[in-house]
Design a protein around this motif. Structure first.
Motif, PDB file in Angstrom:
ATOM      1  N   LYS A  51      -7.763  15.111 -10.557  1.00  0.00           N
ATOM      2  CA  LYS A  51      -8.140  13.711 -10.403  1.00  0.00           C
ATOM      3  C   LYS A  51      -7.385  13.106  -9.229  1.00  0.00           C
ATOM      4  CE  LYS A  51      -8.584   9.318 -12.839  1.00  0.00           C
ATOM      5  NZ  LYS A  51      -8.341   8.588 -14.109  1.00  0.00           N
ATOM      6  N   ALA A  52      -8.137  12.413  -8.346  1.00  0.00           N
ATOM      7  CA  ALA A  52      -7.526  11.818  -7.163  1.00  0.00           C
ATOM      8  C   ALA A  52      -6.939  10.458  -7.500  1.00  0.00           C
ATOM      9  CB  ALA A  52      -8.571  11.680  -6.064  1.00  0.00           C
ATOM     10  N   ILE A  53      -5.720  10.230  -7.031  1.00  0.00           N
ATOM     11  CA  ILE A  53      -5.095   8.908  -7.195  1.00  0.00           C
ATOM     12  C   ILE A  53      -5.019   8.166  -5.860  1.00  0.00           C
ATOM     13  CG2 ILE A  53      -3.785   9.570  -9.234  1.00  0.00           C
ATOM     14  CD1 ILE A  53      -1.348   9.970  -7.464  1.00  0.00           C
ATOM     15  N   HIS A  73      -4.648   2.639  -5.517  1.00  0.00           N
ATOM     16  CA  HIS A  73      -4.455   1.652  -6.592  1.00  0.00           C
ATOM     17  C   HIS A  73      -5.792   1.129  -7.120  1.00  0.00           C
ATOM     18  CE1 HIS A  73      -0.280   1.815  -5.386  1.00  0.00           C
ATOM     19  NE2 HIS A  73      -0.586   1.393  -4.163  1.00  0.00           N
ATOM     20  N   GLY A  74      -6.775   2.023  -7.165  1.00  0.00           N
ATOM     21  CA  GLY A  74      -8.077   1.647  -7.708  1.00  0.00           C
ATOM     22  C   GLY A  74      -8.953   0.846  -6.769  1.00  0.00           C
ATOM     23  N   ILE A  75      -8.549   0.642  -5.526  1.00  0.00           N
ATOM     24  CA  ILE A  75      -9.310  -0.174  -4.567  1.00  0.00           C
ATOM     25  C   ILE A  75      -9.840   0.710  -3.440  1.00  0.00           C
ATOM     26  CG2 ILE A  75      -9.208  -2.098  -2.930  1.00  0.00           C
ATOM     27  CD1 ILE A  75      -6.958  -3.268  -4.642  1.00  0.00           C
ATOM     28  N   ILE A  76     -11.144   0.561  -3.136  1.00  0.00           N
ATOM     29  CA  ILE A  76     -11.786   1.305  -2.048  1.00  0.00           C
ATOM     30  C   ILE A  76     -11.897   0.398  -0.827  1.00  0.00           C
ATOM     31  CG2 ILE A  76     -13.922   2.418  -1.274  1.00  0.00           C
ATOM     32  CD1 ILE A  76     -14.426   3.257  -4.142  1.00  0.00           C
ATOM     33  N   THR A  77     -11.474   0.903   0.313  1.00  0.00           N
ATOM     34  CA  THR A  77     -11.564   0.163   1.574  1.00  0.00           C
ATOM     35  C   THR A  77     -12.351   0.993   2.579  1.00  0.00           C
ATOM     36  OG1 THR A  77      -9.389  -0.805   1.161  1.00  0.00           O
ATOM     37  CG2 THR A  77     -10.257  -0.988   3.395  1.00  0.00           C
ATOM     38  N   THR A  78     -13.389   0.379   3.181  1.00  0.00           N
ATOM     39  CA  THR A  78     -14.229   1.117   4.138  1.00  0.00           C
ATOM     40  C   THR A  78     -14.431   0.350   5.442  1.00  0.00           C
ATOM     41  OG1 THR A  78     -16.224   0.190   3.129  1.00  0.00           O
ATOM     42  CG2 THR A  78     -15.504   2.365   2.356  1.00  0.00           C
ATOM     43  N   ASP A  79     -13.629  -0.666   5.671  1.00  0.00           N
ATOM     44  CA  ASP A  79     -13.799  -1.457   6.899  1.00  0.00           C
ATOM     45  C   ASP A  79     -12.526  -1.447   7.743  1.00  0.00           C
ATOM     46  OD1 ASP A  79     -12.251  -2.915   5.206  1.00  0.00           O
ATOM     47  OD2 ASP A  79     -13.394  -4.771   5.345  1.00  0.00           O
ATOM     48  N   ASP A  80     -11.832  -0.313   7.731  1.00  0.00           N
ATOM     49  CA  ASP A  80     -10.584  -0.218   8.485  1.00  0.00           C
ATOM     50  C   ASP A  80     -10.806  -0.113   9.992  1.00  0.00           C
ATOM     51  OD1 ASP A  80      -8.766  -0.328   6.319  1.00  0.00           O
ATOM     52  OD2 ASP A  80      -9.241   1.748   5.821  1.00  0.00           O
ATOM     53  N   ILE A 114      -6.265  13.998   0.182  1.00  0.00           N
ATOM     54  CA  ILE A 114      -6.392  13.533  -1.205  1.00  0.00           C
ATOM     55  C   ILE A 114      -5.093  13.828  -1.952  1.00  0.00           C
ATOM     56  CG2 ILE A 114      -7.731  13.717  -3.339  1.00  0.00           C
ATOM     57  CD1 ILE A 114     -10.038  14.797  -1.619  1.00  0.00           C
ATOM     58  N   LYS A 115      -4.558  12.798  -2.576  1.00  0.00           N
ATOM     59  CA  LYS A 115      -3.357  12.955  -3.405  1.00  0.00           C
ATOM     60  C   LYS A 115      -3.797  13.038  -4.863  1.00  0.00           C
ATOM     61  CE  LYS A 115       1.183  10.913  -4.321  1.00  0.00           C
ATOM     62  NZ  LYS A 115       2.090   9.762  -4.063  1.00  0.00           N
ATOM     63  N   LEU A 116      -3.406  14.128  -5.522  1.00  0.00           N
ATOM     64  CA  LEU A 116      -3.822  14.370  -6.893  1.00  0.00           C
ATOM     65  C   LEU A 116      -2.754  13.928  -7.893  1.00  0.00           C
ATOM     66  CD1 LEU A 116      -5.293  17.932  -6.310  1.00  0.00           C
ATOM     67  CD2 LEU A 116      -6.530  15.756  -6.328  1.00  0.00           C
TER      68      LEU A 116
END
Length: 282
Positions: A51-53, A73-80, A114-116
């Motif tokens: 599972k990826a953290i 932390h549960g947040i997806i960012t795609t506008d970097d 990916i950090k597991l």
């Protein structure tokens, strides 16, 4: 002292062994093909018990690396990054990054780290090449390309020269990249007499064709091809010239016909006018 590994080894031997546990794991670079204007998926599935953290996607081109998407932390960012802006979708379940629509400048190296949960990192590299579909191809006889060279007979008593004449066929595409051109004459592959249009015109190919009867009446084809598309055009050089000649002759005949009608009407008008004057006198 316990280093978290088998204590049966000396500490000096345990340090490199334990570091392997936390070192990122990666395979060979995955080559991906994309089409301009369409979508592409960069996928890296995990094992069922993993599972990826945290996830980081980076884009590398010409020695510059930029973070373009992330999950932490549960947040997806795609506008970097402004280049991709609203064109990215990051899925943390199936583990893919989608780019849509693709731009030509999106070609390059993509790296995901990916950090597991088990305190392990994995990463993968994708080399994306964006292709443009070939369109608006053409095959034509290049205007003003006819030329002849004199070949001497070599006999002093017979000073005659033979003229070797040829013309040039031009094949190209208005859109497309990484294009390869293939020529055929009546279904047979050709490798001679072929050249590029110019160093700056990569979407174009030239073929020099002798003007003898055999070559002039042959059916030539040019195929423009890349990894995602192919187009083929055909031409019979002498028939092309005859068509143009017939068109010019038909225009000349039409003009002559119109002129003849006008001249005939003028003659008839003159005769009628003369008769009318004779009647008035009598």
């Amino acid at each position: 002292m316990n280093f978290g590994c088998d204590t049966g080894f000396y500490a000096m031997n345990l340090i490199p062994i334990c570091c392997l546990i936390f070192a990122p794991v990666a395979g060979a670079i995955i080559h991906v093909i994309g089409v301009e204007g369409e979508a592409v998926l960069l996928t890296f599935p995990l094992k069922e018990d993993s599972k990826a953290i945290a996830i980081d996607w980076r884009y590398k081109k010409q020695q510059t690396e930029t973070k373009i998407a992330s999950f932490a932390h549960g947040i997806i960012t795609t506008d970097d990054d402004i280049q991709f802006n609203t064109r990215l979708i990051l899925n943390t379940t199936v583990m893919f990054l989608q780019i849509e629509p693709l731009h030509l400048q999106d070609s390059g190296l993509y790296v995901v780290e990916i950090k597991l949960q088990e305190k392990r990192k994995v990463f993968e590299r994708f080399n994306l090449t964006v292709y443009v579909k070939i369109s608006n191809t053409f095959l034509k006889k290049k205007a003003g390309s006819n030329h002849c060279t004199a070949e001497e007979s070599g006999k002093l008593a017979d000073v005659r020269s033979k003229h070797n004449c040829s013309f040039i066929l031009e094949c190209g595409a208005e859109k497309g990249n990484y294009i390869h051109f293939y020529w055929q004459k009546s279904g047979t592959n050709l490798t001679r007499w072929i050249s590029d249009c110019s160093p700056h015109s990569v979407n174009c190919s030239l073929m020099e064709v002798p003007t003898d009867q055999e070559n002039c009446n042959a059916n030539y084809s040019c195929t423009a091809s890349n990894t995602v598309s192919t187009e083929t055009k055909y031409i019979i050089p002498c028939f092309t010239d005859q068509g143009k000649t017939q068109s010019r002759h038909s225009h000349t005949g039409l003009i002559a016909g119109v002129f003849s009608v006008i001249l005939l009407m003028a003659v008839i008008g003159s005769v009628l006018l003369y008769k009318s004057e004779e009647r008035r006198k009598t």
